[in-house]
Scaffold this active site. Structure first.
Site, PDB file in Angstrom:
ATOM      1  N   ASP A 142       0.294  -1.305  -0.211  1.00  0.00           N
ATOM      2  CA  ASP A 142      -0.222   0.148  -0.034  1.00  0.00           C
ATOM      3  C   ASP A 142       0.849   1.497   0.295  1.00  0.00           C
ATOM      4  O   ASP A 142       0.713   1.539   1.293  1.00  0.00           O
ATOM      5  CB  ASP A 142      -1.037  -0.014   0.909  1.00  0.00           C
ATOM      6  CG  ASP A 142      -1.543   1.099   1.190  1.00  0.00           C
ATOM      7  OD1 ASP A 142      -1.842   2.127   0.202  1.00  0.00           O
ATOM      8  OD2 ASP A 142      -3.038   1.690   2.095  1.00  0.00           O
ATOM      9  N   TRP A 143       1.056   1.520  -0.923  1.00  0.00           N
ATOM     10  CA  TRP A 143       2.204   3.075  -1.475  1.00  0.00           C
ATOM     11  C   TRP A 143       1.207   3.710  -2.497  1.00  0.00           C
ATOM     12  O   TRP A 143       0.815   3.834  -3.399  1.00  0.00           O
ATOM     13  CB  TRP A 143       3.466   2.586  -2.648  1.00  0.00           C
ATOM     14  CG  TRP A 143       3.982   2.091  -1.489  1.00  0.00           C
ATOM     15  CD1 TRP A 143       4.472   1.591   0.084  1.00  0.00           C
ATOM     16  CD2 TRP A 143       5.842   2.023  -2.186  1.00  0.00           C
ATOM     17  NE1 TRP A 143       5.820   0.823   0.158  1.00  0.00           N
ATOM     18  CE2 TRP A 143       6.299   0.856  -1.867  1.00  0.00           C
ATOM     19  CE3 TRP A 143       6.714   1.808  -3.388  1.00  0.00           C
ATOM     20  CZ2 TRP A 143       7.345   0.599  -1.166  1.00  0.00           C
ATOM     21  CZ3 TRP A 143       7.605   1.148  -4.130  1.00  0.00           C
ATOM     22  CH2 TRP A 143       7.571   0.829  -2.754  1.00  0.00           C
ATOM     23  N   GLU A 144       0.969   4.672  -1.444  1.00  0.00           N
ATOM     24  CA  GLU A 144      -0.238   6.287  -1.634  1.00  0.00           C
ATOM     25  C   GLU A 144       0.195   7.377  -1.765  1.00  0.00           C
ATOM     26  O   GLU A 144      -0.352   8.408  -1.797  1.00  0.00           O
ATOM     27  CB  GLU A 144      -1.210   5.787  -1.343  1.00  0.00           C
ATOM     28  CG  GLU A 144      -2.369   4.729  -1.028  1.00  0.00           C
ATOM     29  CD  GLU A 144      -3.472   4.995  -0.514  1.00  0.00           C
ATOM     30  OE1 GLU A 144      -4.233   4.947  -0.600  1.00  0.00           O
ATOM     31  OE2 GLU A 144      -3.849   3.955   0.567  1.00  0.00           O
ATOM     32  N   GLU A 145       1.718   7.148  -1.027  1.00  0.00           N
ATOM     33  CA  GLU A 145       2.468   9.283  -0.863  1.00  0.00           C
ATOM     34  C   GLU A 145       2.512   9.620  -2.901  1.00  0.00           C
ATOM     35  O   GLU A 145       2.085  10.888  -2.824  1.00  0.00           O
ATOM     36  CB  GLU A 145       2.970   8.943  -0.138  1.00  0.00           C
ATOM     37  CG  GLU A 145       2.819   8.323   0.706  1.00  0.00           C
ATOM     38  CD  GLU A 145       1.735   8.649   1.730  1.00  0.00           C
ATOM     39  OE1 GLU A 145       1.717   9.643   2.148  1.00  0.00           O
ATOM     40  OE2 GLU A 145       0.972   7.742   2.006  1.00  0.00           O
TER      41      GLU A 145
END
Length: 480
Positions: A142-145
């Site tokens: 979960d990489w959302e930046e």
């Protein structure tokens, strides 16, 4: 020698029969099914629902056992986020992820300014710590930046464009704005690709039986329902499809895709069709993307869904129509399953836990049991248990649900007995399956019913009728 493209491969143009066969299979509208996909993770279950809510405290601290297994819902031991069935890696638990908090850089801030090797060294430690050897479940990063395409870092993410430009300007102070922006895009896109693909490659090398991918990918950014209520049609814009095509490297490296179809309360079915359109075209885009991969088989698609509307910390459960528009739509389009996500709010009190259990036992669980059983029966009826059904016409409102005249959901007589489905498909049910659905075969299985097992090289394998064969022969004679 000239070659002509056909299906998943290339054929010598000097073989006119095969070239004609490929051409005619398109012209006369034969059922040319999707390329094969990987078999289901749970044997015999083409569509599987996973529980990704941290509800362990309901049982351990509140005395409320959700009894998820009664409805065939797969969950980790103790219903934790990080476990043997599904593991969700947030940024603090997977490597050294560069991002910005406001204008403050963390771990270098952006991918061009971070050490890929240090990230991979720490990621290896994290993988070996959180995933047991032989892990066979789902791994969701979960990489959302920031987003891996420079052009998609708009709004609050504009900082990644700005910092990328500053980095180029420091090296080339004499360049104009166009040159700087072009180089910043090139450098950001390449660094982001290296970070994401190297992470997937590392994970697959260490836990090769796991199914690796990134949360929210693919996305088609059809969020404009918030601003275009009267005219919203749900479609993914052409520019976003083109940008998803640019990410074919990610779809190819991933061994599973994890898009999202969370519904806000303003998409509630009681307010109109917007929720259906929003979910439908996101799912269609995920299917389209899965077929772009350079692998011989499509990666499984697991849609992240919620059993509750996604506004803040709301605990308002989806009604059954909206469960159909998310879970049911996913199954009808041939996805491999769905993942139910939620925050820790659901386990904060006995009242919350009991409300969640009531929802699971009265609405959510029975619907999941109905849906997964119908998918299973369709697979058996149409696809010889060697493929999964998917909608012939993606725009039709047809779903894989049990016929209430043929089936009943029964509760066991004893406390330990699971809920189960009783019944069998009738002739009319089988006819409906054939009219509305077709098969995507599992790896190695071929034919309209997935009844022939053959591992073969990429070739044109259209199913043909006798009439088509006659037409092929006539056309091939003309071509010789």
């Amino acid at each position: 020698m000239a070659w002509t493209w056909c299906g998943q491969g290339w054929l010598p143009a000097s073989y006119p029969v095969y070239a004609a066969l490929c051409l005619l299979s398109l012209v006369v509208g034969q059922d040319v099914s999707r390329k094969q996909t990987m078999p289901p993770l749970v044997d015999g279950q083409p569509f599987q629902v996973y529980w990704n809510l941290p509800t362990s405290r309901c049982s351990s601290h509140r005395g409320v056992d959700l009894q998820l297994a009664d409805f065939g819902i797969v969950h980790n031991a103790n219903e934790i986020f990080t476990g043997e069935k599904i593991t969700l890696f947030y940024i603090q638990r997977f490597g050294i992820y560069p991002f910005y908090e406001g204008d403050d850089p963390i771990n270098g801030g952006f991918p061009q300014n971070a050490s890929l090797q240090e990230h991979l060294r720490q990621a290896k430690v994290d993988i070996e710590h959180f995933l047991l050897a032989g892990f066979e479940g789902l791994v969701v990063i979960d990489w959302e930046e920031w987003r891996p395409l420079y052009a998609r870092n708009w709004g609050s993410k504009r900082v990644y464009q700005r910092k990328s430009q500053e980095r180029v300007r420091e090296r080339h102070p004499d360049w104009n704005r166009t040159q700087i922006n072009a180089e910043a895009k090139k450098e950001f896109d390449q660094a982001a690709r290296n970070f994401m693909n190297s992470s997937l490659s590392l994970g697959k090398s260490l836990r090769p039986q796991g199914y690796w991918g990134f949360y929210l990918f693919p996305d088609c950014y059809n969020y404009h329902f918030r601003a275009e209520f009267p005219t919203y049609n749900g479609h993914c814009a052409d520019i976003d499809k083109e940008r998803n095509n640019e990410l074919t490297w990610m779809w190819t490296e991933s061994t599973a895709l994890f898009p999202s179809v969370y519904l806000e309360e303003k998409l509630n079915s009681e307010l109109g069709e917007r929720g259906k359109l929003y979910a439908r075209y996101r799912i269609q885009e995920a299917v389209r993307v899965s077929l772009l991969t350079k692998q011989q088989y499509t990666p499984p698609i697991f849609l992240y869904c919620r059993a509750h509307y996604s506004d803040g910390d709301t605990r308002t459960p989806l009604n059954e129509v909206d469960l159909i528009r998310t879970l049911g739509e996913s199954a009808a389009m041939g996805a491999s399953g769905a993942i139910l996500w939620g925050s820790s709010i659901f386990a904060r009190s006995t009242e919350n836990c009991q409300a969640l259990k009531d929802q699971v036992h009265n609405v959510l669980g029975p619907y999941i049991l109905n849906l997964t059983a119908a998918v299973r029966f369709c697979s058996r009826t149409l696809c010889s248990n060697h493929g999964r059904c998917y909608r012939r016409n993606a725009e039709e409102d047809v779903f894989l649900h049990l016929n209430s005249r043929s089936f009943r959901i029964m509760k066991g007589k004893w406390r330990s007995a699971k809920v189960h489905v009783k019944g069998r498909p009738r002739v009319a049910d089988r006819r409906d399956y054939r009219a509305n659905f077709q098969c995507q075969c599992y790896r190695g299985w071929n034919g309209t019913r997935c009844s022939r097992f053959r591992i073969s090289s990429a070739s044109c394998r259209a199913e043909t009728s006798p009439l088509t064969l006659v037409l092929v022969l006539l056309l091939s004679l003309l071509l010789i």
